[in-house]
Scaffold this motif. Structure first.
Motif, PDB file in Angstrom:
ATOM      1  N   HIS A 122      -7.937   1.221  -2.599  1.00 25.20           N
ATOM      2  CA  HIS A 122      -7.973   2.626  -1.231  1.00 25.20           C
ATOM      3  C   HIS A 122      -7.409   3.225  -2.147  1.00 25.20           C
ATOM      4  O   HIS A 122      -7.660   5.336  -2.301  1.00 25.20           O
ATOM      5  CB  HIS A 122      -6.330   2.909  -0.462  1.00 25.20           C
ATOM      6  CG  HIS A 122      -6.297   3.596   0.642  1.00 25.20           C
ATOM      7  ND1 HIS A 122      -6.844   4.067   1.880  1.00 25.20           N
ATOM      8  CD2 HIS A 122      -4.686   4.912   0.677  1.00 25.20           C
ATOM      9  CE1 HIS A 122      -6.436   4.876   2.662  1.00 25.20           C
ATOM     10  NE2 HIS A 122      -5.541   5.391   1.412  1.00 25.20           N
ATOM     11  N   GLU A 150      -8.484  -0.444   8.019  1.00 22.31           N
ATOM     12  CA  GLU A 150      -8.069   0.896   7.605  1.00 22.31           C
ATOM     13  C   GLU A 150      -8.615   1.781   6.356  1.00 22.31           C
ATOM     14  O   GLU A 150      -9.029   2.841   6.294  1.00 22.31           O
ATOM     15  CB  GLU A 150      -6.414   1.289   6.898  1.00 22.31           C
ATOM     16  CG  GLU A 150      -6.399   1.734   5.960  1.00 22.31           C
ATOM     17  CD  GLU A 150      -6.393   3.383   6.969  1.00 22.31           C
ATOM     18  OE1 GLU A 150      -5.999   4.176   6.242  1.00 22.31           O
ATOM     19  OE2 GLU A 150      -6.213   3.371   8.391  1.00 22.31           O
ATOM     20  N   ALA A 153     -11.937   2.712   7.414  1.00 18.40           N
ATOM     21  CA  ALA A 153     -11.638   3.685   8.248  1.00 18.40           C
ATOM     22  C   ALA A 153     -11.790   4.748   6.885  1.00 18.40           C
ATOM     23  O   ALA A 153     -12.350   6.083   6.472  1.00 18.40           O
ATOM     24  CB  ALA A 153     -10.861   4.614   9.041  1.00 18.40           C
ATOM     25  N   ALA A 154     -11.253   4.578   5.636  1.00 14.99           N
ATOM     26  CA  ALA A 154     -11.250   5.402   4.520  1.00 14.99           C
ATOM     27  C   ALA A 154     -12.285   5.350   4.236  1.00 14.99           C
ATOM     28  O   ALA A 154     -12.545   7.173   3.085  1.00 14.99           O
ATOM     29  CB  ALA A 154     -10.419   4.847   3.585  1.00 14.99           C
ATOM     30  N   ILE A 156     -15.287   5.574   5.165  1.00 13.70           N
ATOM     31  CA  ILE A 156     -15.753   6.934   6.323  1.00 13.70           C
ATOM     32  C   ILE A 156     -15.161   8.490   5.902  1.00 13.70           C
ATOM     33  O   ILE A 156     -16.031   9.358   6.124  1.00 13.70           O
ATOM     34  CB  ILE A 156     -15.735   6.466   7.856  1.00 13.70           C
ATOM     35  CG1 ILE A 156     -16.643   5.150   8.699  1.00 13.70           C
ATOM     36  CG2 ILE A 156     -16.169   7.516   8.563  1.00 13.70           C
ATOM     37  CD1 ILE A 156     -16.233   4.777   9.151  1.00 13.70           C
ATOM     38  N   ARG A 157     -13.693   8.154   6.381  1.00  9.32           N
ATOM     39  CA  ARG A 157     -13.511   9.359   6.048  1.00  9.32           C
ATOM     40  C   ARG A 157     -13.912  10.146   4.306  1.00  9.32           C
ATOM     41  O   ARG A 157     -13.270  11.309   4.545  1.00  9.32           O
ATOM     42  CB  ARG A 157     -11.829   9.126   5.902  1.00  9.32           C
ATOM     43  CG  ARG A 157     -11.021  10.600   6.352  1.00  9.32           C
ATOM     44  CD  ARG A 157      -9.092   9.937   6.866  1.00  9.32           C
ATOM     45  NE  ARG A 157      -8.544   9.713   5.949  1.00  9.32           N
ATOM     46  CZ  ARG A 157      -8.594   8.128   6.324  1.00  9.32           C
ATOM     47  NH1 ARG A 157      -8.486   7.619   7.282  1.00  9.32           N
ATOM     48  NH2 ARG A 157      -7.436   7.287   4.954  1.00  9.32           N
ATOM     49  N   HIS A 158     -13.701   9.263   3.537  1.00 12.13           N
ATOM     50  CA  HIS A 158     -14.187  10.087   2.675  1.00 12.13           C
ATOM     51  C   HIS A 158     -15.620  10.379   2.307  1.00 12.13           C
ATOM     52  O   HIS A 158     -15.917  11.134   0.926  1.00 12.13           O
ATOM     53  CB  HIS A 158     -13.546   9.451   1.069  1.00 12.13           C
ATOM     54  CG  HIS A 158     -12.172   9.565   1.146  1.00 12.13           C
ATOM     55  ND1 HIS A 158     -11.487  10.955   0.668  1.00 12.13           N
ATOM     56  CD2 HIS A 158     -11.297   8.639   1.807  1.00 12.13           C
ATOM     57  CE1 HIS A 158     -10.133  10.650   0.682  1.00 12.13           C
ATOM     58  NE2 HIS A 158      -9.433   9.166   1.645  1.00 12.13           N
ATOM     59  N   ASP A 619      -4.617  11.399   1.558  1.00  8.06           N
ATOM     60  CA  ASP A 619      -4.260  10.364   2.843  1.00  8.06           C
ATOM     61  C   ASP A 619      -3.885   8.647   1.593  1.00  8.06           C
ATOM     62  O   ASP A 619      -4.186   7.753   1.661  1.00  8.06           O
ATOM     63  CB  ASP A 619      -5.104   9.788   3.541  1.00  8.06           C
ATOM     64  CG  ASP A 619      -6.654   9.299   2.434  1.00  8.06           C
ATOM     65  OD1 ASP A 619      -6.329  10.307   1.327  1.00  8.06           O
ATOM     66  OD2 ASP A 619      -7.430   9.283   3.460  1.00  8.06           O
TER      67      ASP A 619
END
Length: 826
Positions: A122, A150, A153-154, A156-158, A619
């Motif tokens: 992460h 999580e 999801a990280a 995808i978020r990045h 994040d």
């Protein structure tokens, strides 16, 4: 970043391997780690395997990281295990590796990765835009624990790619079989391979098994012979059947390797089998030729071609045999001096306590186990202690090690209970002393400070055989608890002075420095920052560069920066920060403990971009961050608070609101919430003078004069407590100027900030509070251009919004705000 997901055997790892073979170039630094059930509870294990961090590595960077991790021990001052330090160390290693060459990190079967390795991922994902790094992970679609969800999801978020692999279509299965056999499958073979439901691993293993058993007739089409009726039907059975294709020696080697996990070192295999590595060469080559294990030219390790093969071999052994083999593996690895995680993995899997060698190893390795794998360590120690006879000489050491491991694991109530029980039967004076220490630390961490004080006083009064250094340490801890729990500064000072005398007589550096930091803190609370600085400097001189007290030295350096800020000695504060980081660099330890402190310092210096860089991406997790002066004792609150302040100064309201919500878990809806923080508790360090002028201004703007008056009085009390007028005194001037619309008081405050020289956020920021009462236009203090000129360094703080230097006016009730006073610098 790439996230590949799909069912077991669907081809995730093969896809990644093919992609890297086609796309990578020589010189890339590629690491591949395989998570598994055997290593799921061992912190950082999969990431250590991935990065090849091990003693004796030919790469000095990796060898140095391994040596640092092996030397980590739980400190006397701070709670927690070494995972936070290890996480930062590995993140720093990846940063160093990717700076030297493009790097690729592949983690297979992330659903089984340990939590600390997931945090490393992460952290790297949050910084992916700044590194020459490709992150690739494979994972089964379900079930997923929250930490893995999580992580996905990280990705995808990045902006990472998520690739989902489904079963092969019938035409693809036909093509795969044709490629393997040289002929297309006939009707009977197609019906048989249809049982694989499009799983390519099952298809390959099934066809390979038929070839081994000579159960196929190859012609224009490949058909099943009569022998095919005897083939195993399930994938697990097919995988286990593959062992029949190798010799007895290779089969024994593979079963032993299955005990070590999906990936294993040949040297470890040789140790467990008690054979020289040279004697294993033939069996290893046979296993590779049979397609059971694979090798990589750049890695010394071997890996099972698929984790399902390792799983089939492992689960195919009777449970009693597995237990015995794990116990033997643990003994051999321990005798060879293997890493504590490797031995702990085998001991945990064996769950066979009662061996004399294991007791000896656990007593000697207890500190390392508590630091590196406290939860697994506590479990092993608990079982071993239950199996140890009451008169055994190892019991004291096992009981003390168990208490330390529970403390490091955060199981404070259980640690306190274990320590209390142990003290009723312990006889060794040193073990008793350290167990008393654990008891007190556990009680404090569990919120039972009164019990801790009582327990500490009892041991100081009753333990006649208490070693001198431990008596001094306990007095220093008692002084800290007296201040925190009761607020009685005089009592805390008296105990700290007693502790200092005892520590100096005993020649104990830790107790001496601890007592000096106690005195630093009470002087700081009394606002005698000059005396406080002398105490903290003495503490740092005593500690020197001793790596055994890194936690206390970090606390002391943090305190020195805090004191220098309160004395407005900003250049010295910067020098101290640099000194802290140089010390970390010399020792090779991460400097993450300084990040929040550095961010706060950069904020006050107007270096906002640098402050945000210290905090990291929005994040990014920040394990291990500590700060000594938060009432809530939650460092993330300060992290989000600084970010919110900077966003507010930049007029980035959405970002500020997001940070506040993350930091406080709910938005601040009324100023009444702030009012609850105004009373200063006895013995408490407070910094409310930093924001009280803003509260006065907001209260006046909202028409809440009683709130503004209360805030001003609170700031006046803070100023009165300063033995040498400093920041609280200037803040009080601002509060009075705002409350009374008095430009003279505000002019004096601005003159103070101006005298500090360039580089401060205060000068430019405080101009916005200069008031121009409607009935005194002659007192208009500064032209807007002057305000712009006199920001930090003659300009706005880096990254500030153009309107942040406002000559705003907050009139007294009933007064009119002039047009000139509403002028905003643009």
């Amino acid at each position: 970043m790439v996230w590949v997901e799909g069912e077991p055997g669907i081809g995730k790892s093969s896809l990644v391997a093919e992609a890297l073979a086609a796309g990578s170039v020589p010189g890339w630094d590629i690491g591949w780690g395989i998570a598994g059930k055997l290593t799921e509870r061992l912190p950082l294990r999969v990431m250590l395997d991935c990065l090849q961090v091990r003693p004796g590595s030919p790469d000095p960077r990796r060898a140095h990281a391994a040596d640092l991790l092996r030397s980590l021990r739980q400190g006397l001052f701070a709670d927690g295990d070494a995972s936070a330090t290890g996480i930062e160390l590995l993140v720093g290693l990846v940063d160093e590796l990717s700076a030297a060459a493009p790097a690729v990190i592949v983690l297979d079967d992330l659903q089984w990765a340990d939590d600390a390795s997931l945090i490393v991922w992460h952290q790297l994902a949050a910084s992916i835009g700044q590194l020459r790094l490709l992150l690739i992970g494979t994972c089964r679609p379900a079930p997923r624990r929250p930490e893995v969800q999580e992580l996905r999801a990280a990705v995808i978020r990045h902006g990472g790619a998520v690739v989902t692999l489904g079963p092969l279509a019938e035409t693809d299965v036909t093509a795969l079989v044709t490629a393997m056999l040289g002929s297309p499958p006939g009707d009977t073979l197609r019906q048989l391979t249809a049982q694989a439901a499009g799983n390519p691993l099952y298809v390959r293993e099934l066809v390979d098994a038929m070839v081994r058993e000579r159960a196929l007739e190859i012609g224009p089409a490949a058909e099943v012979s009569a022998a095919g009726e005897r083939l195993p039907a399930s994938l697990a059975a097919v995988l286990t059947d593959r062992l029949g294709s190798v010799s007895a020696g290779a089969a024994q080697l593979l079963r032993t390797a299955a005990l070590l996990g999906g990936r294993f070192a040949v040297t470890d295999l040789a140790v467990v089998l008690r054979r020289p590595a040279s004697e294993l060469a033939a069996d290893v080559q046979e296993a590779v030729a049979a397609g059971i294990v694979t090798e990589h030219p750049d890695y010394p390790d071997l890996a099972f071609r698929h984790l399902l093969i390792q799983q089939a071999l492992y689960e195919g052994m009777p449970a009693a045999l597995r237990t015995a083999l794990h116990a033997e593996a643990a003994r051999e690895l321990a005798a060879a001096g293997a890493d504590v995680l490797s031995v702990a993995q085998q001991l945990s899997a064996a769950n066979k306590p009662g061996e004399a060698w294991a007791r000896t190893w656990l007593v000697a390795s207890g500190p390392a186990l508590a630091s590196r794998a406290p939860q697994v360590g506590a479990e092993i120690l608990r079982h071993e202690l239950d199996a140890t006879p009451s008169g055994d000489e190892a019991r004291d050491g096992l009981m003390a090690s168990l208490a330390w491991a529970l403390l490091a694991a955060g199981s404070y109530q259980e640690a306190a209970s274990q320590a209390s029980r142990a003290l009723t039967v312990m006889t060794d004076p040193v073990r008793r002393a350290e167990t008393h220490w654990v008891l007190t630390r556990a009680q404090v961490s569990a919120g039972r400070s009164d019990d801790a004080i009582t327990a500490m006083r009892q041991v100081l009064a009753a333990e006649a055989g208490l070693p001198a250094e431990w008596r001094a340490r306990m007095l220093a801890l008692l002084a800290m608890l007296q201040r925190a729990a009761t607020g009685d500064l005089d009592a805390a000072d008296a105990t700290a002075i007693q502790a200092l005398t005892a520590a100096e007589q005993a020649g104990d550096a830790f107790a001496t420095a601890h007592a000096l930091t106690d005195l630093w803190l009470t002087r700081s609370i009394r606002r005698d920052h000059v005396a406080a600085l002398d105490y903290i400097d003495r503490a740092l001189r005593v500690l020197g560069d001793d790596p055994g007290h890194a936690d206390l030295r970090s606390f002391a350096l943090d305190g020195r920066i805090f004191t220098l800020q309160n004395l407005d000695r900003w250049p010295q504060a910067e020098v101290t920060l640099r000194r802290a980081r140089e010390a970390s660099q010399r020792s090779g330890n991460p400097d993450r403990a300084t990040w929040v402190t550095a961010a706060v310092l950069r904020y006050w210096l107007g270096e906002w971009d640098d402050a945000l860089a210290e905090l990291g991406p929005d994040d990014a997790d920040a394990p291990g961050l500590t700060h000594s002066f938060l009432r809530e004792r939650w460092s993330a609150l300060l992290l989000h608070g600084v970010s919110a302040l900077i966003a507010g100064r930049r007029d980035e309201r959405t970002a500020a609101d997001q940070q506040l919500r993350q930091g406080l878990a709910l938005p601040i809806q009324t100023m009444a919430r702030l009012a609850t923080m105004l009373p200063r508790r006895d013995g408490e360090m407070t910094l409310i003078h930093q924001w009280l002028p803003d509260l006065v201004r907001l209260a006046l703007a909202a028409g809440d004069r009683p709130m503004a008056l209360a805030a001003s009085r609170a700031c006046q009390a803070e100023a009165a407590a300063e033995t040498h007028p400093a920041r609280a005194t200037v803040a009080s001037l601002r509060c009075r100027g705002l409350l009374e619309s008095d430009p003279d008081a505000l002019t004096e405050a601005v003159a103070h900030y101006r005298a500090l020289g360039p580089g401060r956020v205060d000068l430019g920021h405080r101009h916005e509070h200069v008031l121009v009462p409607a009935h005194r236009p002659d007192l208009y203090l500064a032209h807007p251009r002057q305000a712009r000129r006199e920001g930090p360094g003659g300009h706005r703080p880096r990254g500030a919004a153009p309107g942040c230097l406002a000559l705003g006016v907050t009139p007294a009730p009933g007064r009119r705000v002039t047009a000139a006073a509403r002028f905003i610098v643009r």
